[in-house]
Design a protein around this motif. Sequence first.
Motif, PDB file in Angstrom:
ATOM      1  N   UNK A  65       9.800   1.516   8.137  1.00  0.00           N
ATOM      2  CA  UNK A  65       9.417   0.252   8.985  1.00  0.00           C
ATOM      3  C   UNK A  65       8.523  -0.748   8.760  1.00  0.00           C
ATOM      4  N   UNK A  66       7.880  -0.665   7.426  1.00  0.00           N
ATOM      5  CA  UNK A  66       7.042  -1.610   6.890  1.00  0.00           C
ATOM      6  C   UNK A  66       7.549  -2.366   5.578  1.00  0.00           C
ATOM      7  N   UNK A  67       7.686  -1.688   4.707  1.00  0.00           N
ATOM      8  CA  UNK A  67       8.061  -2.454   3.325  1.00  0.00           C
ATOM      9  C   UNK A  67       7.311  -2.058   2.352  1.00  0.00           C
ATOM     10  N   UNK A  68       7.132  -2.953   1.279  1.00  0.00           N
ATOM     11  CA  UNK A  68       6.552  -2.658   0.007  1.00  0.00           C
ATOM     12  C   UNK A  68       5.124  -2.827   0.248  1.00  0.00           C
ATOM     13  N   UNK A  69       4.247  -2.049  -0.613  1.00  0.00           N
ATOM     14  CA  UNK A  69       2.898  -1.949  -0.587  1.00  0.00           C
ATOM     15  C   UNK A  69       2.227  -0.604  -0.715  1.00  0.00           C
ATOM     16  N   UNK A  70       1.075  -0.483  -0.633  1.00  0.00           N
ATOM     17  CA  UNK A  70       0.257   0.649  -0.699  1.00  0.00           C
ATOM     18  C   UNK A  70       0.386   1.423   0.694  1.00  0.00           C
ATOM     19  N   UNK A  71       0.352   2.624   0.939  1.00  0.00           N
ATOM     20  CA  UNK A  71       0.674   3.684   2.147  1.00  0.00           C
ATOM     21  C   UNK A  71       0.044   4.981   1.622  1.00  0.00           C
ATOM     22  N   UNK A  72       0.246   5.811   2.629  1.00  0.00           N
ATOM     23  CA  UNK A  72      -0.317   7.320   2.559  1.00  0.00           C
ATOM     24  C   UNK A  72       0.507   8.241   3.052  1.00  0.00           C
ATOM     25  N   UNK A  73       0.445   9.197   2.095  1.00  0.00           N
ATOM     26  CA  UNK A  73       1.162  10.413   2.378  1.00  0.00           C
ATOM     27  C   UNK A  73       0.228  11.737   2.291  1.00  0.00           C
ATOM     28  N   UNK A  74      -0.274  12.295   3.469  1.00  0.00           N
ATOM     29  CA  UNK A  74      -1.172  13.334   3.395  1.00  0.00           C
ATOM     30  C   UNK A  74      -2.258  12.846   2.461  1.00  0.00           C
ATOM     31  N   UNK A  75      -2.557  13.643   1.600  1.00  0.00           N
ATOM     32  CA  UNK A  75      -3.882  13.343   0.697  1.00  0.00           C
ATOM     33  C   UNK A  75      -3.506  12.425  -0.238  1.00  0.00           C
TER      34      UNK A  75
ATOM     35  N   UNK B 144      -2.164   8.555  -1.931  1.00  0.00           N
ATOM     36  CA  UNK B 144      -1.807   7.004  -1.915  1.00  0.00           C
ATOM     37  C   UNK B 144      -0.088   7.008  -2.554  1.00  0.00           C
ATOM     38  N   UNK B 145       0.565   6.206  -1.847  1.00  0.00           N
ATOM     39  CA  UNK B 145       1.869   6.098  -2.148  1.00  0.00           C
ATOM     40  C   UNK B 145       2.176   4.552  -2.412  1.00  0.00           C
ATOM     41  N   UNK B 146       2.953   4.300  -3.538  1.00  0.00           N
ATOM     42  CA  UNK B 146       3.223   2.858  -3.494  1.00  0.00           C
ATOM     43  C   UNK B 146       4.937   2.650  -3.498  1.00  0.00           C
ATOM     44  N   UNK B 147       5.042   1.627  -2.616  1.00  0.00           N
ATOM     45  CA  UNK B 147       6.438   1.341  -2.148  1.00  0.00           C
ATOM     46  C   UNK B 147       6.872   0.203  -3.015  1.00  0.00           C
ATOM     47  N   UNK B 148       8.145   0.493  -3.683  1.00  0.00           N
ATOM     48  CA  UNK B 148       8.605  -0.577  -4.705  1.00  0.00           C
ATOM     49  C   UNK B 148      10.215  -0.767  -4.357  1.00  0.00           C
ATOM     50  N   UNK B 149      10.549  -1.707  -3.734  1.00  0.00           N
ATOM     51  CA  UNK B 149      11.989  -1.645  -3.364  1.00  0.00           C
ATOM     52  C   UNK B 149      12.206  -0.730  -2.222  1.00  0.00           C
ATOM     53  N   UNK B 150      13.012   0.021  -2.649  1.00  0.00           N
ATOM     54  CA  UNK B 150      13.369   1.265  -1.226  1.00  0.00           C
ATOM     55  C   UNK B 150      12.763   2.566  -1.982  1.00  0.00           C
ATOM     56  N   UNK B 151      11.829   2.716  -2.917  1.00  0.00           N
ATOM     57  CA  UNK B 151      11.447   3.877  -3.264  1.00  0.00           C
ATOM     58  C   UNK B 151       9.950   4.057  -3.163  1.00  0.00           C
ATOM     59  N   UNK B 152       9.648   5.087  -2.655  1.00  0.00           N
ATOM     60  CA  UNK B 152       8.078   5.385  -2.468  1.00  0.00           C
ATOM     61  C   UNK B 152       7.756   6.515  -3.393  1.00  0.00           C
ATOM     62  N   UNK B 153       6.760   5.963  -4.301  1.00  0.00           N
ATOM     63  CA  UNK B 153       6.223   6.732  -5.442  1.00  0.00           C
ATOM     64  C   UNK B 153       4.631   7.049  -5.132  1.00  0.00           C
ATOM     65  N   UNK B 154       4.401   8.271  -5.749  1.00  0.00           N
ATOM     66  CA  UNK B 154       3.070   8.682  -5.896  1.00  0.00           C
ATOM     67  C   UNK B 154       2.429   7.563  -6.761  1.00  0.00           C
ATOM     68  N   UNK B 155       1.102   7.269  -6.392  1.00  0.00           N
ATOM     69  CA  UNK B 155       0.595   5.919  -6.884  1.00  0.00           C
ATOM     70  C   UNK B 155       0.396   6.243  -8.302  1.00  0.00           C
ATOM     71  N   UNK B 156       0.864   5.419  -9.353  1.00  0.00           N
ATOM     72  CA  UNK B 156       0.899   5.710 -10.720  1.00  0.00           C
ATOM     73  C   UNK B 156       1.647   6.571 -11.435  1.00  0.00           C
TER      74      UNK B 156
END
Length: 423
Positions: free
Chosen positions: A300-310, A312-324
């Motif tokens: 519901x938000x879009x690209x950027x830095x977010x959290x999943x449990x413990x 940090x997650x980076x959202x690029x396009x439609x992919x949510x990836x563990x940061x780095x």
Amino acid sequence: MPSINSTGKNSPGSTFQFVNCRLVRDGKIIKDDLWVRDGKIINPEPIFFDEKIRADVVIDCSDALICPGFIDVQINGGFGYDFSSDTDNLEEAISVVAKGILATGVTSFCPTIVTSPTSVYHQTLPRIERTAGGHEGAGILGLHLEGPFISPEKKGAHPLQFIRGIENGMQTVEEVYGRLDNVAMVTIAPELPGVFDVIEGLVSQGIVVSVGHSTGNLDTGEAAVNCGASFITHLFNAMLPFHHRDPGLVGLLTSRLIKRPVHYGIIADGMHTHPAALRIAHRTHPKGLVLVTDAMAAMGLGEGEHTLGQFQVTVRGKRALLQGTETLAGSIVTMDECVRHFILDAGVSIVEGIEAATLHPALAMGIEHLKGTLDFNTDADFLLVCDKGPLKVLHTFIAGDCVFSAPDTHALKPVYRNSSKMS
């Protein structure tokens, strides 16, 4: 006068008749009216022949398709909130997500807690109770605990330092989780020592046990199912890949050695599961396929830095990836998008797509007598959708109340009638 808009509640005892519509019922689309009273879908025959009255309100649906409300049994958060980390404002997180997913057609859901420190379970489990849905948001069926009793080798977006074994069986489970009365589903790796006693213990308390995040082979999966496990968490993801000599947990879809058919979650977001894999799963075991979002805070938000449990997650396009990393960390898909992806990518009918988000999860959770269908005497949780083109949610109803209407949608047209006896 009884209400049908999204700002008021229906009067007790009022009878509503939805006309000029089509219904998803008994595996097909039929031309029929839907009758609702006191939050339940009712059989109109007694209205005519016993009570001899007309409906209090007749609603013109403008040829919309009516289907059951969607059920999401795996959702980690959304709209900027994460159920596993936002422990200080957990009630706000639940409230915002429950309200927000009404627009996506979800009327019931299982808030999901990923692998976390023991303190997180003790803080969160007592505070997320089962609730009926309504104007405040979708109903809560109970928690889905995804971990910490999983395989370190198939941890995905779960923190390694908090993954646990269960050598002491239910004693360990109760020490880690604390109270279990708000828990509806637990994901567990079936190869862990002591797992079979735990599966039996959880099932005896009415908890659905799912196998996942696992290096288990088919024999291990079959043994877990025969102990009471009945679900597979996000098929194809975080498990051994299919191999012709040992198909792993994927082989449970065709196993002849299990006592009951299993249901399996699948993330139809165009990222987690290739369209060919969707088609293979559906054609192998169509009645077991359950669409899940596995959505995280960025939904519901879009690209950027977010959290999943413990994490940090980076959202690029439609992919949510563990940061780095390039490791997928949940999804940002909504349930109505999952249904659309499934219909398009798997080449299934609209009814099959809808049932994967309604009937199948209801069966998996053992609540098909209440939700997941438009059968008589079930909860009046349903959607008016447009099926002319990509499926679109127009109106969401919970217990017979309209709790969401799409902003660009024509208003429902009620025609009020007196409840005087028919001649």
